[in-house]
Every structure is written in structure tokens, then in C-alpha cells.
Scaffold this motif. Structure first.
Motif, PDB file in Angstrom:
ATOM      1  N   SER A 107       1.178  -1.250   0.268  1.00 63.85           N
ATOM      2  CA  SER A 107       0.182  -0.016  -0.058  1.00 63.85           C
ATOM      3  C   SER A 107       1.009   1.114  -0.077  1.00 63.85           C
ATOM      4  O   SER A 107       0.641   2.385  -0.332  1.00 63.85           O
ATOM      5  CB  SER A 107      -1.270  -0.087   1.254  1.00 63.85           C
ATOM      6  OG  SER A 107      -1.603  -1.106   1.066  1.00 63.85           O
ATOM      7  N   PHE A 108       1.949   0.681   0.692  1.00 63.82           N
ATOM      8  CA  PHE A 108       3.009   2.267   0.721  1.00 63.82           C
ATOM      9  C   PHE A 108       2.312   3.313   1.335  1.00 63.82           C
ATOM     10  O   PHE A 108       2.165   4.632   0.256  1.00 63.82           O
ATOM     11  CB  PHE A 108       3.658   2.712  -0.231  1.00 63.82           C
ATOM     12  CG  PHE A 108       4.662   1.333  -0.494  1.00 63.82           C
ATOM     13  CD1 PHE A 108       5.478   1.324  -0.438  1.00 63.82           C
ATOM     14  CD2 PHE A 108       4.492   0.731  -1.986  1.00 63.82           C
ATOM     15  CE1 PHE A 108       5.835  -0.659  -0.477  1.00 63.82           C
ATOM     16  CE2 PHE A 108       4.852  -0.693  -2.659  1.00 63.82           C
ATOM     17  CZ  PHE A 108       6.037  -1.225  -2.153  1.00 63.82           C
ATOM     18  N   ASN A 109       1.392   3.110   2.381  1.00 63.58           N
ATOM     19  CA  ASN A 109       0.338   4.920   2.797  1.00 63.58           C
ATOM     20  C   ASN A 109       1.513   5.518   5.164  1.00 63.58           C
ATOM     21  O   ASN A 109       0.600   5.155   4.981  1.00 63.58           O
ATOM     22  CB  ASN A 109      -0.624   3.894   3.126  1.00 63.58           C
ATOM     23  CG  ASN A 109      -1.294   4.401   3.376  1.00 63.58           C
ATOM     24  OD1 ASN A 109      -1.991   6.126   3.095  1.00 63.58           O
ATOM     25  ND2 ASN A 109      -2.700   4.630   4.383  1.00 63.58           N
ATOM     26  N   PRO A 110       2.303   5.697   4.124  1.00 65.86           N
ATOM     27  CA  PRO A 110       3.014   6.447   3.302  1.00 65.86           C
ATOM     28  C   PRO A 110       4.621   4.950   3.000  1.00 65.86           C
ATOM     29  O   PRO A 110       4.236   4.114   4.007  1.00 65.86           O
ATOM     30  CB  PRO A 110       3.427   7.143   3.924  1.00 65.86           C
ATOM     31  CG  PRO A 110       4.216   7.872   5.574  1.00 65.86           C
ATOM     32  CD  PRO A 110       2.236   5.891   5.689  1.00 65.86           C
TER      33      PRO A 110
ATOM     34  N   VAL B 254       2.490  -0.221  -6.523  1.00 62.27           N
ATOM     35  CA  VAL B 254       1.730   0.257  -5.289  1.00 62.27           C
ATOM     36  C   VAL B 254      -0.014  -0.530  -5.506  1.00 62.27           C
ATOM     37  O   VAL B 254      -0.762  -0.409  -6.597  1.00 62.27           O
ATOM     38  CB  VAL B 254       1.535   1.631  -5.386  1.00 62.27           C
ATOM     39  CG1 VAL B 254       0.861   2.772  -4.995  1.00 62.27           C
ATOM     40  CG2 VAL B 254       2.683   2.415  -5.607  1.00 62.27           C
TER      41      VAL B 254
ATOM     42  N   LEU C 213      -6.794   4.771   4.044  1.00 65.79           N
ATOM     43  CA  LEU C 213      -5.617   4.779   2.649  1.00 65.79           C
ATOM     44  C   LEU C 213      -5.282   6.313   1.487  1.00 65.79           C
ATOM     45  O   LEU C 213      -6.990   6.875   1.282  1.00 65.79           O
ATOM     46  CB  LEU C 213      -6.074   3.512   2.129  1.00 65.79           C
ATOM     47  CG  LEU C 213      -5.307   2.648   1.277  1.00 65.79           C
ATOM     48  CD1 LEU C 213      -3.906   2.679   1.231  1.00 65.79           C
ATOM     49  CD2 LEU C 213      -6.519   1.671   0.469  1.00 65.79           C
TER      50      LEU C 213
ATOM     51  N   GLU D 251      -4.805   6.341  -4.527  1.00 62.58           N
ATOM     52  CA  GLU D 251      -3.847   6.087  -5.080  1.00 62.58           C
ATOM     53  C   GLU D 251      -2.393   6.493  -5.683  1.00 62.58           C
ATOM     54  O   GLU D 251      -0.990   6.032  -5.918  1.00 62.58           O
ATOM     55  CB  GLU D 251      -3.929   4.290  -5.977  1.00 62.58           C
ATOM     56  CG  GLU D 251      -5.411   5.314  -7.279  1.00 62.58           C
ATOM     57  CD  GLU D 251      -6.386   4.587  -6.702  1.00 62.58           C
ATOM     58  OE1 GLU D 251      -7.292   4.830  -8.145  1.00 62.58           O
ATOM     59  OE2 GLU D 251      -6.928   4.395  -5.847  1.00 62.58           O
TER      60      GLU D 251
ATOM     61  N   ASP E 245      -1.178   9.810  -4.892  1.00 61.28           N
ATOM     62  CA  ASP E 245      -1.122  10.314  -3.860  1.00 61.28           C
ATOM     63  C   ASP E 245       0.252   9.241  -3.122  1.00 61.28           C
ATOM     64  O   ASP E 245       1.845   9.512  -3.008  1.00 61.28           O
ATOM     65  CB  ASP E 245      -1.371  10.814  -2.601  1.00 61.28           C
ATOM     66  CG  ASP E 245      -2.655  12.127  -3.578  1.00 61.28           C
ATOM     67  OD1 ASP E 245      -1.939  12.594  -4.779  1.00 61.28           O
ATOM     68  OD2 ASP E 245      -3.453  12.224  -2.998  1.00 61.28           O
ATOM     69  N   ARG E 246      -0.145   8.027  -3.149  1.00 59.33           N
ATOM     70  CA  ARG E 246       0.740   6.718  -2.724  1.00 59.33           C
ATOM     71  C   ARG E 246       1.874   6.969  -4.425  1.00 59.33           C
ATOM     72  O   ARG E 246       2.977   6.338  -3.547  1.00 59.33           O
ATOM     73  CB  ARG E 246       0.039   5.914  -2.745  1.00 59.33           C
ATOM     74  CG  ARG E 246      -0.318   6.554  -0.961  1.00 59.33           C
ATOM     75  CD  ARG E 246      -1.489   4.616  -0.210  1.00 59.33           C
ATOM     76  NE  ARG E 246      -2.890   4.536  -1.276  1.00 59.33           N
ATOM     77  CZ  ARG E 246      -2.649   3.505  -2.197  1.00 59.33           C
ATOM     78  NH1 ARG E 246      -1.892   2.540  -1.780  1.00 59.33           N
ATOM     79  NH2 ARG E 246      -3.781   3.365  -2.873  1.00 59.33           N
TER      80      ARG E 246
ATOM     81  N   ALA F 137       4.052   1.860   8.842  1.00 63.77           N
ATOM     82  CA  ALA F 137       3.088   3.059   7.902  1.00 63.77           C
ATOM     83  C   ALA F 137       2.300   3.719   9.157  1.00 63.77           C
ATOM     84  O   ALA F 137       2.007   5.277   9.143  1.00 63.77           O
ATOM     85  CB  ALA F 137       2.806   3.379   6.615  1.00 63.77           C
TER      86      ALA F 137
ATOM     87  N   ARG G 192       1.659   7.613  10.561  1.00 63.86           N
ATOM     88  CA  ARG G 192       0.118   8.009  10.593  1.00 63.86           C
ATOM     89  C   ARG G 192       0.085   8.903  11.761  1.00 63.86           C
ATOM     90  O   ARG G 192      -0.740   9.915  11.042  1.00 63.86           O
ATOM     91  CB  ARG G 192      -0.624   6.930   9.472  1.00 63.86           C
ATOM     92  CG  ARG G 192      -0.517   6.812   8.484  1.00 63.86           C
ATOM     93  CD  ARG G 192      -1.529   6.363   7.619  1.00 63.86           C
ATOM     94  NE  ARG G 192      -2.318   5.242   8.475  1.00 63.86           N
ATOM     95  CZ  ARG G 192      -2.036   4.018   8.228  1.00 63.86           C
ATOM     96  NH1 ARG G 192      -0.666   3.309   7.276  1.00 63.86           N
ATOM     97  NH2 ARG G 192      -2.213   2.642   8.860  1.00 63.86           N
TER      98      ARG G 192
ATOM     99  N   TYR H 153      -2.686  12.713   6.154  1.00 62.46           N
ATOM    100  CA  TYR H 153      -3.319  11.748   7.214  1.00 62.46           C
ATOM    101  C   TYR H 153      -3.182  13.228   8.916  1.00 62.46           C
ATOM    102  O   TYR H 153      -3.007  12.475  10.237  1.00 62.46           O
ATOM    103  CB  TYR H 153      -1.607  11.085   7.576  1.00 62.46           C
ATOM    104  CG  TYR H 153      -1.205  10.213   6.651  1.00 62.46           C
ATOM    105  CD1 TYR H 153      -1.871   9.379   5.959  1.00 62.46           C
ATOM    106  CD2 TYR H 153       0.203  10.537   5.947  1.00 62.46           C
ATOM    107  CE1 TYR H 153      -1.395   8.299   5.128  1.00 62.46           C
ATOM    108  CE2 TYR H 153       0.519   9.795   4.627  1.00 62.46           C
ATOM    109  CZ  TYR H 153      -0.397   8.626   4.283  1.00 62.46           C
ATOM    110  OH  TYR H 153       0.173   7.978   3.404  1.00 62.46           O
TER     111      TYR H 153
END
Length: 191
Positions: A9-12, A37, A49, A52, A54-55, A158, A162, A189
Motif C-alpha cells: 500500500s505504501f501508505n506512506p 502500489v 488509505l 493511489e 498520491d501514494r 506506516a 500516520r 494524515y
């Protein structure tokens, strides 16, 4: 080329993700590592989340100075939730000259039998696994398509990042500087 696919997910995206990707690119037979991603992980329901795009932008900013690391939005065009077997099929059709392998932590390997068509994945693809502490025993340790590689691991998440942002605490050193600046610029976030 031999490409390692690092799904998330890389969130972030954080320093831990970057260390693993770089370690796999530098210490294995991989030519490149692609950060895939995922718009929606079938095992995660996450209200925080980010969109996508933005991630993806954060991943691109985080890896822009490393020619061995790439970001891909391949799953953005697929049905949701996205399943790894479907992504692999599309990538194999789109890049027939590349050989793809999956990069994952051993904690995910424990749950691998729950993945859609996991047996087909192992039939056609290898898994490059980085060990995780306290991982329970599993059936894949001796599988011929499962290869273990050491990577420095950071106990960073992550979720923790967040929460720090929400509490207006510093995330310095947990994410790369370009990612930190982008998060601040966009006000991500905070809610």
C-alpha cells in the motif's frame, strides 16, 4: 531483465521499504526492484488509505535517485481488490522478455496459502523472502521456488508514521525527505 516485485500500500512509503528494496536490488541477482502500489489489498480494509495516485507519487519521490528502483501503477488498471496472480499475468503479457519474482517478508509467507491461486504463483514464479523475527513455522521454508535473503529490518510501520502525523509529531528519518515534504505540502494524515 530479472525484476523483483515489491507489492504494498505504501501508505506512506517509509525507510524500511526503501532499505528492503535496495537490499534486494544490490544483494540478489535482480536487475531492478519495482514497487507495485496496490490500490486495495484484499486482506486490508484501511480507512486512512490515501488515493493511489498520491501514494504512487510518494513512492516515485522516495526512489527517484536510485536507477535500480522503479514504481509501477499496473494495478490501478485492474479490477479491485487486486490479486497478485492477476497482476503477474498482466505483467508477463506486457513484458514477455522480463522474468518476474515476488519480494515479501516471511510474515507474509506464513499467510501465502490464503492468497488467490498461490499454487499457480509458485508454479511460475519464485519468491524472494526476507526473514522476519518471531515468524511462526510454515510449509514454504523448503519449497524450491522460495529463496531467503537477509535484509536489514527496521521495526517501523506506516500506521505509526500516520499516528505521529496526526499528533503533529516529527516523522523525520522514518520517511525520506522528499516524502516528508510532500506529506507536509498536501497535509496528508492529519485527520
Amino acid at each position: 531483465m530479472k525484476i523483483g516485485l515489491f507489492f504494498g500500500s505504501f501508505n506512506p512509503i517509509h525507510i524500511g521499504h526503501l532499505i528492503i528494496g535496495n537490499a534486494m536490488a544490490e544483494n540478489t541477482d535482480l536487475d531492478e526492484v519495482w514497487y507495485v502500489v496496490s490500490p486495495q489489498n484484499p486482506f486490508k480494509k484501511n480507512k486512512s488509505l490515501l488515493h493511489e495516485f498520491d501514494r504512487l507519487e510518494m513512492v516515485e519521490r522516495a526512489i527517484s535517485d536510485n536507477f535500480k528502483l522503479k514504481a509501477t501503477d499496473i494495478e490501478f488498471k485492474l479490477s479491485r481488490p487486486s490479486y497478485t496472480i492477476d497482476t503477474l499475468t498482466v505483467l508477463a503479457e506486457k513484458y514477455p522478455r522480463h522474468e518476474f519474482v515476488l519480494i515479501m517478508g516471511e510474515d507474509n509467507l506464513v499467510q501465502f496459502s490464503n492468497w488467490k491461486n498461490h499454487d499457480k504463483i509458485l508454479e511460475y514464479y519464485s519468491l524472494y523472502v526476507y526473514p522476519r523475527p518471531n515468524t511462526p513455522d510454515h510449509d514454504f521454508k523448503a519449497h524450491p521456488k522460495v529463496h531467503f535473503y537477509n535484509s536489514p529490518l527496521l521495526d517501523i510501520s506506516a500506521t505509526f508514521i500516520r499516528q505521529c502525523i496526526k499528533e503533529r509529531k516529527s516523522i523525520r528519518y522514518m520517511v525520506s525527505e522528499p516524502v516528508e515534504k510532500y506529506i507536509e505540502l498536501k497535509g496528508f494524515y492529519l485527520q
